[in-house]
Design an enzyme around this catalytic site. Sequence first.
Site, PDB file in Angstrom:
ATOM      1  N   VAL A   1       1.056  -1.013   0.577  1.00  0.00           N
ATOM      2  CA  VAL A   1      -0.053  -0.360  -0.119  1.00  0.00           C
ATOM      3  C   VAL A   1       0.815   1.698  -0.634  1.00  0.00           C
ATOM      4  O   VAL A   1      -0.313   2.240  -0.028  1.00  0.00           O
ATOM      5  CB  VAL A   1      -1.514  -0.182   1.053  1.00  0.00           C
ATOM      6  CG1 VAL A   1      -0.254   0.331   2.622  1.00  0.00           C
ATOM      7  CG2 VAL A   1      -2.122   0.864   0.931  1.00  0.00           C
ATOM      8  N   TYR A   2       2.479   1.332   0.166  1.00  0.00           N
ATOM      9  CA  TYR A   2       3.191   2.352   0.717  1.00  0.00           C
ATOM     10  C   TYR A   2       3.475   2.779  -0.772  1.00  0.00           C
ATOM     11  O   TYR A   2       3.575   2.483  -2.045  1.00  0.00           O
ATOM     12  CB  TYR A   2       4.401   2.315   1.039  1.00  0.00           C
ATOM     13  CG  TYR A   2       4.703   1.671   2.662  1.00  0.00           C
ATOM     14  CD1 TYR A   2       3.668   1.655   3.293  1.00  0.00           C
ATOM     15  CD2 TYR A   2       5.809   0.850   2.485  1.00  0.00           C
ATOM     16  CE1 TYR A   2       3.376   0.916   4.747  1.00  0.00           C
ATOM     17  CE2 TYR A   2       5.605   0.582   4.089  1.00  0.00           C
ATOM     18  CZ  TYR A   2       4.915   1.047   5.080  1.00  0.00           C
ATOM     19  OH  TYR A   2       4.921   0.241   6.183  1.00  0.00           O
ATOM     20  N   SER A   3       2.529   4.423  -0.962  1.00  0.00           N
ATOM     21  CA  SER A   3       2.467   4.751  -2.144  1.00  0.00           C
ATOM     22  C   SER A   3       1.650   4.263  -3.865  1.00  0.00           C
ATOM     23  O   SER A   3       2.606   3.615  -5.033  1.00  0.00           O
ATOM     24  CB  SER A   3       3.920   5.133  -2.799  1.00  0.00           C
ATOM     25  OG  SER A   3       4.321   6.539  -1.717  1.00  0.00           O
TER      26      SER A   3
ATOM     27  N   GLY B   1       1.877   0.941  -4.378  1.00  0.00           N
ATOM     28  CA  GLY B   1       3.097   0.479  -4.721  1.00  0.00           C
ATOM     29  C   GLY B   1       4.490   0.699  -5.155  1.00  0.00           C
ATOM     30  O   GLY B   1       5.639   0.380  -5.322  1.00  0.00           O
TER      31      GLY B   1
END
Length: 322
Positions: A60-62, A64
């Site tokens: 979920v960070y940025s 992908g």
Amino acid sequence: MDYVKLGSTGLDVSRICLGCMSFGEPGRGAHPWSLTEEDARPIIRQAIEAGVNFFDTANVYSDGSSEEITGRALAEMANRDEVVLATKVNGRMHEGPNGAGLSRKAIFAEIDHSLRRLGTDYVDLYQIHRFDPTVPVEETVEALHDVVKAGKARYVGASSMYAWQFAKMLHVADIHGWTRFSTMQNHYNLLYREEEREMLPLCMDEGVGVIPWSPLARGRLTRPWDEATERSATDEFGKRLYADDDRIIVERVADIAAKRGMTRAQVALAWVLAKPAVSAPIVGVTRASQLTDLLGALSCELDPDEIESLEDPYEPHRIAGH
């Protein structure tokens, strides 16, 4: 660099883990303070050259792009057999049904998407990014076991939740002979010590390695209480984690740092490193100087009086970070 076994596993990890949430491409859900690939690569290289072999990211960070940046850099700069690469699953990755959570369908889909973005055929540690109360525990734990048996992950871990929830998941794994959770990535620092009540004792008793997120309290422990940063100004999640009563602890950190000739970040991280349950705190940086500073904490040892001074003002907090 010092290395330790990750919990009761045979896996060797650097005493500090580099968190990769700070890396993300603009337009891909990145935070305003996230580093582009061009800016992130020197920090990843610096970490590798310092002996860091443990890197943590999440799908979920940025949206992908953190996984993509991290994967490309590590493929060029490091020996895959020496790197310990961790990612997470649970957060929403697409709209509509099954776009988030810990169902068998979501886990099977997201491990493949993460491997594609990371450019590898396996991750060393696959973690559930919080507890999902909408899915039977048995379904989640068996799906993670099957991911391991398929060779797509070497170990599995969990993140912030109540100790009773984690104990239930450990029990389900044990009674079925499924892969056990090797790690707990929880919220733990000088300003938030509620984990000391039940989660840390549980992890020590069960041989689970603790890899805390936000060991510097999102930077609150590294600067004067009223000083804001670009991140703190836009970090709505972080604004809910700490209270004005925590100011005195930040001041104690500053006092000890001044007396010892250390930085505030080194004092705060040295405190976390001294805790026997902790394997490797996860640190996020956006500048090379920050990483250099934090690596210096590895050679800092606080004395009992300093630890008492830091811990004495703490007041119970509401549960935060789950």
